[in-house]
Design an enzyme around this catalytic site. Structure first.
Site, PDB file in Angstrom:
ATOM      1  N   CYS A   2      78.572  49.256  52.494  1.00 58.04           N
ATOM      2  CA  CYS A   2      77.290  49.106  53.118  1.00 58.04           C
ATOM      3  C   CYS A   2      76.137  49.848  52.457  1.00 58.04           C
ATOM      4  CB  CYS A   2      77.177  49.771  54.711  1.00 58.04           C
ATOM      5  SG  CYS A   2      78.549  49.111  55.688  1.00 58.04           S
ATOM      6  N   ARG A  28      77.484  46.647  47.692  1.00 56.62           N
ATOM      7  CA  ARG A  28      77.868  47.792  48.594  1.00 56.62           C
ATOM      8  C   ARG A  28      78.543  46.858  49.799  1.00 56.62           C
ATOM      9  NH1 ARG A  28      76.152  52.785  47.320  1.00 56.62           N
ATOM     10  NH2 ARG A  28      76.830  53.317  49.172  1.00 56.62           N
ATOM     11  N   TRP A  74      79.550  45.967  54.949  1.00 53.76           N
ATOM     12  CA  TRP A  74      80.803  45.962  54.710  1.00 53.76           C
ATOM     13  C   TRP A  74      81.678  46.415  55.933  1.00 53.76           C
ATOM     14  CZ3 TRP A  74      85.370  49.284  54.233  1.00 53.76           C
ATOM     15  CH2 TRP A  74      86.469  48.684  53.578  1.00 53.76           C
ATOM     16  N   ASN A 100      75.644  53.487  57.322  1.00 55.24           N
ATOM     17  CA  ASN A 100      76.629  53.398  56.393  1.00 55.24           C
ATOM     18  C   ASN A 100      77.558  54.790  56.662  1.00 55.24           C
ATOM     19  OD1 ASN A 100      78.365  53.016  54.121  1.00 55.24           O
ATOM     20  ND2 ASN A 100      76.739  54.314  52.632  1.00 55.24           N
ATOM     21  N   GLY A 101      78.943  54.190  57.072  1.00 53.21           N
ATOM     22  CA  GLY A 101      79.740  55.557  57.186  1.00 53.21           C
ATOM     23  C   GLY A 101      80.585  55.028  58.459  1.00 53.21           C
ATOM     24  N   GLU A 465      95.654  48.495  34.895  1.00 50.72           N
ATOM     25  CA  GLU A 465      94.129  48.264  35.183  1.00 50.72           C
ATOM     26  C   GLU A 465      93.985  46.786  34.875  1.00 50.72           C
ATOM     27  OE1 GLU A 465      91.691  49.219  36.168  1.00 50.72           O
ATOM     28  OE2 GLU A 465      89.958  48.073  35.004  1.00 50.72           O
ATOM     29  N   LYS A 469      92.231  44.202  37.396  1.00 53.68           N
ATOM     30  CA  LYS A 469      90.915  43.362  37.207  1.00 53.68           C
ATOM     31  C   LYS A 469      91.410  41.685  37.535  1.00 53.68           C
ATOM     32  CE  LYS A 469      88.025  45.382  36.157  1.00 53.68           C
ATOM     33  NZ  LYS A 469      88.736  46.818  36.898  1.00 53.68           N
ATOM     34  N   GLU A 472      91.610  41.753  41.500  1.00 49.13           N
ATOM     35  CA  GLU A 472      90.304  41.570  42.517  1.00 49.13           C
ATOM     36  C   GLU A 472      89.155  40.324  42.267  1.00 49.13           C
ATOM     37  OE1 GLU A 472      88.119  45.295  41.650  1.00 49.13           O
ATOM     38  OE2 GLU A 472      88.467  45.154  39.523  1.00 49.13           O
ATOM     39  N   HIS A 488     114.686  46.668  34.969  1.00 47.81           N
ATOM     40  CA  HIS A 488     115.149  47.348  36.272  1.00 47.81           C
ATOM     41  C   HIS A 488     114.670  46.435  37.705  1.00 47.81           C
ATOM     42  CE1 HIS A 488     116.685  50.450  33.890  1.00 47.81           C
ATOM     43  NE2 HIS A 488     115.644  50.513  33.287  1.00 47.81           N
ATOM     44  N   LYS A 582      81.658  48.092  46.205  1.00 48.42           N
ATOM     45  CA  LYS A 582      81.709  48.627  44.891  1.00 48.42           C
ATOM     46  C   LYS A 582      81.794  50.147  45.117  1.00 48.42           C
ATOM     47  CE  LYS A 582      80.605  49.263  40.442  1.00 48.42           C
ATOM     48  NZ  LYS A 582      81.611  48.898  39.632  1.00 48.42           N
TER      49      LYS A 582
END
Ligand code: G6P
Length: 587
Positions: A2, A28, A74, A100-101, A465, A469, A472, A488, A582
């Site tokens: 947000c 955001r 968001w 926001n929160g 990583e 990438k 996402e 395994h 983000k």
């Protein structure tokens, strides 16, 4: 997680200005957006599902006002609908709130205020209703203060009241920055929202409130007493937060790695030595971060082990608090975060502090909460990173960890030389021919449903990583493995043509990972090798320079590009992947 933005000042196009500012905070959250203002005593509101970048500024041109606020969402509490979009209002629609929160006690407050009076499913709406309740007996500012004192959870909020020319904001746990211009004021979740108008800011700290009218007044939220704040000048240029010649921020930020590594390593020697010394003298050192920053921490584990022969432990920040059993005053927590605002990281820091342990941080956003709440913080100087997928921040963070490891053994200058060479070799590879080749590999694998990545030693974290990438931004199912773990279990997933990326550095484990790559090939995998040297196991060879122990920094770059091009070829927006944000300021 947000974005909020409020403006009060001399301009009469505050609504357009707020929308443009929110477009810069879109990273955001981009489920929905909303703006509000007071037009001659009448509330004007626009709320819409979808991205604020799609808002038509022409729709707001005739709405002249010097005060406005808005939000890009968001979703957490309540689905993605127009009505759940912020701002939220009291039943009389006199008080507007953006937030926001998460308000953790919102159910209890809803019950108290009468559930039937609520129009949305959000936790935020209780704030407006509660202010309205207190407003009946108190002046507006006091009603806001009393309301905030009853909220539990994390928040940054901005409030306005129809008919009164001011904004009130407060924070606990979510970022809020006050931009101070010439006769104008900005309240925003992040600096790029107003960077083109001012570089002078006050960071609001937890449990602080600000009243913006003809000036700014800061108050302590618990006591209501005034407080003094330091004005900080931000040295970012407005254009560094813009896409410029690039189609997407993600590509721009990948390309910037030519310069950002230089900036990261040209840090003050005393500061690097200070961190190196703290790690050396600690008894029990932990590295922690989330998402990409977490994978950087894992790479750091290898750097400290291989270069400084020092054992540090990595734990994802969301898991770290349970480690409190191991923490003592001599323990050290080193946290890594691009935004400096990630809630899980802040919680890990609280766990460490509760045991008297010291906390150091490497952050990209100077003045961020994590930076301010650390005992010591180093700024990675990568400049604003806007794409949700972290790229340049990650390589700068890795460069600094490697540099600190060399400083621990008295070889800081050698470390700097190696990393300067890395930066110059990254400059060499990021050329049009390299990009075209990566794009052709992306074309070859873009329609597959699965992709696997293997790495070993310091490149094992890069395999993880790489998976983040690809997942996402391209939504292909991607998984990274330690190469030796393949046999395994995961090798059962390989069928004819399955794309597999093998990260093969020129190091002591090279032969092992080549054997693992051959095992994949024998089961029909289509092998994309990332390596300084070609090998018969590779169907595609992405040539990278040989930079010794710093190999993770160069090996991740073609994978960042590959993920980017797959997303673009699949018609997706790599800067704003679905369901992500983000800066994750909720637990
Ligand atoms: C989010 C972002 C990731 C990032 C992670 C940690 O999940 O989408 O790109 O790696 O948060 O963020 P931080 O700002 O703490 O590095």
């Amino acid at each position: 997680m947000c974005g909020i933005f409020g403006y009060l000042g001399k301009r009469d196009d505050a609504l357009e200005l707020v929308i443009k500012g929110l477009q810069k905070l879109e990273y955001r959250g981009y489920d929905s957006w909303g703006v509000t203002t007071d037009l001659d005593g009448e509330l004007f509101v626009e709320k819409k599902v979808g991205k604020i970048s799609e808002a038509n500024l022409d729709d707001f041109k005739d709405k002249k006002t010097g005060l406005a606020m808005g939000h890009t969402r968001w979703a957490t509490h309540g689905g993605v609908t127009d009505v759940n979009s912020h701002p939220h209002f009291d039943p009389e629609r006199q008080i507007a709130v953006v937030h926001n929160g998460i308000i953790e006690n919102y159910q209890e407050l809803r019950d108290e205020l009468g559930k039937e009076n609520f129009v949305s499913e959000t936790d935020t709406e209780v704030i407006a209703h509660l202010i309205a309740k207190y407003r009946k007996e108190l002046p507006f500012k006091e009603a806001v203060l009393k309301t905030i004192q009853r909220l539990e959870g994390r928040y940054a909020i901005v409030v306005m009241n129809v008919g009164e020319n001011y904004l009130i904001a407060a924070r606990r746990g979510s970022p809020l920055i006050v931009g101070i211009g010439d006769g104008e004021y900005f309240l925003a979740s992040d600096i790029p929202a107003f960077l083109e108008y001012t570089q002078d800011v006050n960071y609001l700290d937890d449990n602080e409130m600000v009243i913006v009218d003809g000036g700014v007044e800061f108050l302590n939220l618990e006591t209501g007493d005034p407080i003094d704040k330091r004005l900080v000048n931000i040295d970012w240029q407005a254009e560094s937060a813009e896409k410029g010649e690039y189609d997407h921020f993600m590509l721009k930020e990948i390309m910037e790695q030519k310069e950002t590594i230089h900036r990261a390593i040209n840090q003050d020697t005393d500061e690097i030595m200070h961190i190196a010394q703290q790690i050396k003298s600690s008894r029990g050192c932990f590295l922690s971060g989330c998402g990409t920053a977490g994978k950087v921490c894992m790479a750091g584990e290898y750097f400290f082990s291989m270069i400084a022969h020092r054992h540090v432990n990595f734990a994802p920040s969301s898991e770290f608090p349970i480690y409190h059993h191991f923490l003592r005053p001599e323990s050290l927590l080193v946290v890594i975060s691009q935004s400096g605002e990630t809630a899980d990281v802040l919680e890990a820091m609280e766990a460490a502090k509760s045991k008297g342990s010291k906390v150091l941080s490497l952050v990209n956003v100077e003045g961020s909460t994590i930076a301010r709440q650390s005992d010591f913080s180093l700024h990675i100087k990568a400049g604003p990173e806007k794409a949700v997928a972290s790229t340049k921040a990650a390589t700068s963070q890795m460069a600094l960890l490697l540099l600190i490891a060399t400083a621990m053994i008295g070889e800081l200058q050698e470390g700097r030389r190696l990393l300067a060479e890395v930066a110059s070799k990254i400059n060499d590879i990021l050329n049009p021919r390299f990009l075209t080749y990566i794009k052709s590999v992306a074309e070859a694998i873009k329609d597959h449903e699965n992709c696997y990545i293997i790495g070993k030693a310091e490149n094992y974290p890069m395999a993880l990583e790489a998976a983040i990438k690809i997942q996402e931004v391209s939504y292909i199912h991607a998984e990274g493995f330690a190469a030796g773990e393949l046999k395994h279990g995961p090798i059962a997933l390989i069928t004819e043509g399955t794309p597999c990326i093998s990260i093969v550095a020129n190091d002591e484990v090279k032969q092992d990972i080549i054997s693992n790559t051959m095992e994949l090939k024998a089961r029909g995998a289509y092998i994309i090798g990332i390596s300084p040297e070609n090998n018969e196991a590779f169907d595609e060879w992405i040539k990278v320079p040989d930079v010794g122990v710093a190999s993770p920094l160069v090996n991740i770059i073609p994978i960042q590009l590959l993920a980017y091009y797959i997303a673009v070829l699949r018609g997706l927006d790599p800067d704003m992947p679905r369901n992500l944000a983000k800066s994750v300021t909720v637990k």
